[in-house]
Each structure stands twice: as structure tokens, then as C-alpha cells.
Design a protein around this motif. Structure first.
Motif, PDB file in Angstrom:
ATOM      1  N   LEU A  65       0.847  -1.186   0.000  1.00 59.99           N
ATOM      2  CA  LEU A  65       0.000   0.000   0.000  1.00 59.99           C
ATOM      3  C   LEU A  65       0.885   1.238   0.000  1.00 59.99           C
ATOM      4  O   LEU A  65       2.034   1.186   0.424  1.00 59.99           O
ATOM      5  N   ARG A  66       0.345   2.335  -0.476  1.00 55.66           N
ATOM      6  CA  ARG A  66       1.048   3.617  -0.437  1.00 55.66           C
ATOM      7  C   ARG A  66       0.210   4.591   0.368  1.00 55.66           C
ATOM      8  O   ARG A  66      -0.997   4.683   0.190  1.00 55.66           O
ATOM      9  N   GLY A  67       0.872   5.300   1.265  1.00 62.17           N
ATOM     10  CA  GLY A  67       0.204   6.299   2.088  1.00 62.17           C
ATOM     11  C   GLY A  67       0.766   7.679   1.802  1.00 62.17           C
ATOM     12  O   GLY A  67       1.960   7.829   1.531  1.00 62.17           O
ATOM     13  N   PHE A  88      -0.250   3.916   9.913  1.00 62.42           N
ATOM     14  CA  PHE A  88       0.379   4.903   9.041  1.00 62.42           C
ATOM     15  C   PHE A  88      -0.051   6.261   9.559  1.00 62.42           C
ATOM     16  O   PHE A  88      -1.231   6.606   9.490  1.00 62.42           O
ATOM     17  N   VAL A  93      -4.603   0.757   9.571  1.00 56.07           N
ATOM     18  CA  VAL A  93      -4.966   0.128   8.303  1.00 56.07           C
ATOM     19  C   VAL A  93      -4.945  -1.382   8.501  1.00 56.07           C
ATOM     20  O   VAL A  93      -3.921  -1.947   8.889  1.00 56.07           O
ATOM     21  N   ILE A 115      -9.965   1.095   7.323  1.00 59.52           N
ATOM     22  CA  ILE A 115      -9.080   2.183   7.709  1.00 59.52           C
ATOM     23  C   ILE A 115      -9.810   3.061   8.725  1.00 59.52           C
ATOM     24  O   ILE A 115     -10.938   3.489   8.477  1.00 59.52           O
ATOM     25  N   TYR A 144      -5.062  12.435   5.003  1.00 58.11           N
ATOM     26  CA  TYR A 144      -4.326  11.261   4.532  1.00 58.11           C
ATOM     27  C   TYR A 144      -5.011  10.608   3.336  1.00 58.11           C
ATOM     28  O   TYR A 144      -6.214  10.689   3.166  1.00 58.11           O
ATOM     29  N   ILE A 146      -4.655   6.741   1.228  1.00 58.00           N
ATOM     30  CA  ILE A 146      -4.076   5.396   1.155  1.00 58.00           C
ATOM     31  C   ILE A 146      -4.569   4.770  -0.126  1.00 58.00           C
ATOM     32  O   ILE A 146      -5.743   4.897  -0.469  1.00 58.00           O
ATOM     33  N   TRP A 147      -3.697   4.096  -0.873  1.00 59.11           N
ATOM     34  CA  TRP A 147      -4.153   3.357  -2.026  1.00 59.11           C
ATOM     35  C   TRP A 147      -3.316   2.106  -2.217  1.00 59.11           C
ATOM     36  O   TRP A 147      -2.236   1.971  -1.671  1.00 59.11           O
TER      37      TRP A 147
END
Length: 154
Positions: A65-67, A88, A93, A115, A144, A146-147
Motif C-alpha cells: 500500500l502507499r500512504g 500509518f 490500516v 481504515i 491522509y 491510502i491506495w
């Protein structure tokens, strides 16, 4: 004269497109009738059980995941295992499942995430996120984002 648009973006915006994508690639999960919670299925049992259609996808045991912190501009990638909860910044998450198109883990990823902001009681996001279409189901948070990047098998 108004000409109809025919482009990939227009098809994505077409009513029902997102639902048909989800119907083809993701398992069908009924929310609990009393609590409304979406249960996490035992994927092998779920796919092989009689009377339930199988998803055209395979299960992975982790996801990348990317935050993003939109105020500081801090971006970070993190790997999370199915069933694990990571923090995060101010977000907890939890990855409940990660699926990918059958036999092609590099093509796309679908992650079932929960989340929650640690300062709030309510869950901010619960559902499937799709790596190739992050805006299809996105986290709604003022700071924030997240994806999903990909599914991985550890």
C-alpha cells in the motif's frame, strides 16, 4: 449536434461499469444481516463452496500500500499481511484480503481494507480498493490518502 464520447474515461464513468468490474473479478460477500459488517471469507472455502460463484481471481497473503500525508507531502510504501493492522501516521490500516486477476499477480490488485483514524470512533473506510482505479473506492480523509499498489505472496 452533440457527438457521443467514446473513450476509456467515458466507459469508466458509464453507469454500472464499476459494478460489472467488481462482479467479474471480486468475490460476492453478503454483509451480516444483524450488524451490517462485511465478513472476511475463508477464500479457498468460499470459492469452492456450492452455489456461490467463484471470482476470476486468486488470493495473495499480503499487499503493498502507499500512504500520503497531504499536509507534509510525506509518501511511504508499506507491506501488510492479510489479517494484520499497521499504523500509518494517525491511521490504523487493516488488510482483510488481497486478490489479483487469476495467474497474473502483476496485472492488478484488489484489497479489502478497513481504515480508521486513531482519534475517531467511526471507521473512515471499509471496502475494496482497486489498484488500477484508485478513485473508484477511495479513503475520504482530510489529511491522509491510502491506495493499493499490488498484491504479493510472502
Amino acid at each position: 449536434m452533440i457527438r457521443p464520447l467514446t473513450c476509456a474515461v467515458c466507459l469508466l464513468a458509464a453507469p454500472g461499469f464499476a459494478q460489472s468490474l467488481a462482479d467479474d473479478l471480486l468475490p460476492f460477500i453478503e454483509p451480516d444481516s444483524q450488524t451490517g459488517e462485511i465478513p472476511v471469507p475463508d477464500i479457498p472455502e468460499f470459492i469452492s463452496s456450492g452455489g456461490v460463484r467463484s471470482a476470476n481471481s486468486d488470493a495473495a497473503n499480503a499487499a503493498v500500500l502507499r500512504g500520503l500525508d497531504t499536509i507534509t507531502g510525506t509518501v511511504g510504501n508499506f507491506q501488510i499481511s492479510v489479517g494484520e493492522t499497521l499504523q500509518f501516521e494517525r491511521l490504523n490500516v487493516t488488510l482483510e484480503a488481497c486478490r489479483y486477476p487469476r495467474d497474473d499477480i502483476d496485472r492488478d490488485a484488489f484489497a479489502l481494507l478497513t481504515i480508521q483514524d486513531i482519534r475517531e470512533d467511526a471507521v473512515r473506510f471499509r471496502g475494496w480498493m482497486v489498484a488500477s482505479s484508485p478513485a473508484l473506492a477511495a479513503l475520504d480523509h482530510p489529511r491522509y490518502d491510502i491506495w493499493v499498489i499490488s498484491c504479493v505472496n510472502e
